[in-house]
Design a protein around this motif. Structure first.
Motif, PDB file in Angstrom:
ATOM      1  N   LYS A   1      59.281  48.661  23.655  1.00  0.00           N
ATOM      2  CA  LYS A   1      60.482  48.443  24.434  1.00  0.00           C
ATOM      3  C   LYS A   1      61.448  49.802  24.374  1.00  0.00           C
ATOM      4  O   LYS A   1      61.874  50.447  25.025  1.00  0.00           O
ATOM      5  CB  LYS A   1      61.082  47.360  24.402  1.00  0.00           C
ATOM      6  CG  LYS A   1      61.981  46.929  25.410  1.00  0.00           C
ATOM      7  CD  LYS A   1      62.719  45.664  25.460  1.00  0.00           C
ATOM      8  CE  LYS A   1      61.415  44.490  25.861  1.00  0.00           C
ATOM      9  NZ  LYS A   1      61.959  43.133  25.937  1.00  0.00           N
TER      10      LYS A   1
ATOM     11  N   GLY B   1      54.794  52.078  28.766  1.00  0.00           N
ATOM     12  CA  GLY B   1      54.565  51.563  29.955  1.00  0.00           C
ATOM     13  C   GLY B   1      53.440  50.539  30.227  1.00  0.00           C
ATOM     14  O   GLY B   1      52.992  49.769  31.333  1.00  0.00           O
TER      15      GLY B   1
ATOM     16  N   GLY C   1      59.980  52.932  25.615  1.00  0.00           N
ATOM     17  CA  GLY C   1      59.820  52.948  26.877  1.00  0.00           C
ATOM     18  C   GLY C   1      58.118  53.022  27.082  1.00  0.00           C
ATOM     19  O   GLY C   1      57.586  53.622  28.075  1.00  0.00           O
TER      20      GLY C   1
END
Length: 247
Positions: free
Chosen positions: A84, A89, A87
Motif C-alpha cells: 500500500k 497495483g 502503490g
C-alpha cells in the motif's frame, strides 16, 4: 512489469521466477535468503519500490495450528502494508481449494484468515485456490503412516503438478486483478486412497495403503468433496503419470 515473488526461492516461487522472466517480466525472488523477511519486515520497503505486482507463494515453516495462523496473518499484514505504501497495483496469493468449506482444519483456517486480510486491504487482488501438488505426495503419505500402513480416506482427490500451478499463477499475475478467486486442479479426478495406492507402487514403496474413512488430513476427517474444486475450475495439463517421468 516488475513482479516480486514472495517465497520466490521455493518450489512454486522458483518456477514462477523462471516462467515470468521468460515472458519478459522483471521477476524478483523475495525470501529471507535474499534479504526479504515478511515476518520481521526486513527488506520489504526496498523490494516494493517500483513494483507492479506482488505474488505471495510463501508458506509457514510449521503447520501447527497456532503457528501457521500467526505466520500467515503477520506475514500478509506486513506485506500488504508495504504494498500500500509503495502503490503496488495487484496482489496475487496462492491458497488452497476448500478453505471456505473446512475452516475447522487449522491450515485452512489460517489461509482463510490470510484471504480475509487480502480482500479487505483495498489493494486490487487475485486469489488462486489450488489442489494438492504432485510434489507433496510423499509428504502426505508419510504424514498418514501408522505402523507401516498408509491410512488414506476414500474421498475425491485431484492433485496438480507444480509447473501447472506456476503457469496459472503467472498468467493471473500478468492479467487484470480478479478481485476474487479462481480454482485450479489437475486434469484427473480420482479417489485419494486409490491415487496413493498407485503412487506408492510407482515409487517402489512397500507400505500398504489402507482405505480408512476415519483417516485424518491436517488433523481432521475428510468428507467427499473437501479437497476438490467446484465447476469451472482451470485444469492443469500434466497427468501424474507424465509428471513421474520427469520427477
Amino acid at each position: 512489469m516488475k513482479i516480486v515473488i514472495i517465497g520466490g526461492t521455493g518450489l512454486i516461487g522458483s518456477k514462477l521466477v523462471a516462467k515470468l522472466g521468460e515472458h519478459g517480466h522483471e521477476a524478483v525472488a523475495a525470501a529471507p535468503n535474499t534479504g526479504v523477511n515478511t515476518l520481521t519486515g526486513e527488506g520489504l520497503a526496498e523490494a516494493m519500490k517500483g513494483t507492479d505486482v506482488v505474488i505471495d507463494v510463501s508458506n509457514s515453516p510449521s503447520f501447527e495450528d497456532a503457528a501457521v495462523l500467526e505466520f500467515f496473518t503477520t506475514s500478509t499484514g506486513n506485506l500488504l502494508a508495504a504494498e500500500k505504501e509503495a502503490g503496488v497495483g495487484h496482489h496475487v496469493a496462492l491458497s488452497v481449494v476448500g478453505t471456505g468449506r473446512r475452516p475447522d482444519i487449522g491450515y485452512f483456517a489460517a489461509k482463510l484468515a490470510q484471504e480475509k486480510l487480502i480482500r479487505e486491504s483495498g489493494i486490487p487482488y487475485s486469489i488462486v485456490h489450488a489442489t494438492q501438488f504432485f510434489e507433496f505426495g510423499q509428504r502426505i503419505a508419510d504424514g498418514a503412516t501408522t505402523g507401516g500402513e498408509v491410512h488414506i480416506a476414500p474421498v475425491a482427490f485431484q492433485p496438480i503438478a507444480g509447473d501447472d500451478v506456476a503457469r496459472n499463477v503467472g498468467r493471473t499475475a500478468a492479467g487484470t486483478p480478479l478481485n476474487g478467486a479462481i480454482e485450479i486442479a489437475g486434469p484427473k479426478r480420482c479417489r485419494m486412497d486409490e491415487f496413493f495406492r498407485g503412487a506408492l507402487a510407482a515409487w517402489g514403496d512397500p507400505r500398504e495403503v489402507v482405505t480408512d474413512p476415519h483417516a485424518r488430513y491436517f488433523g481432521a476427517e475428510l468428507t467427499e468433496l473437501d479437497l476438490v474444486p467446484g465447476d469451472g475450475a482451470v485444469l492443469g495439463e500434466t497427468t501424474y503419470e507424465d509428471w513421474l517421468k520427469t520427477a
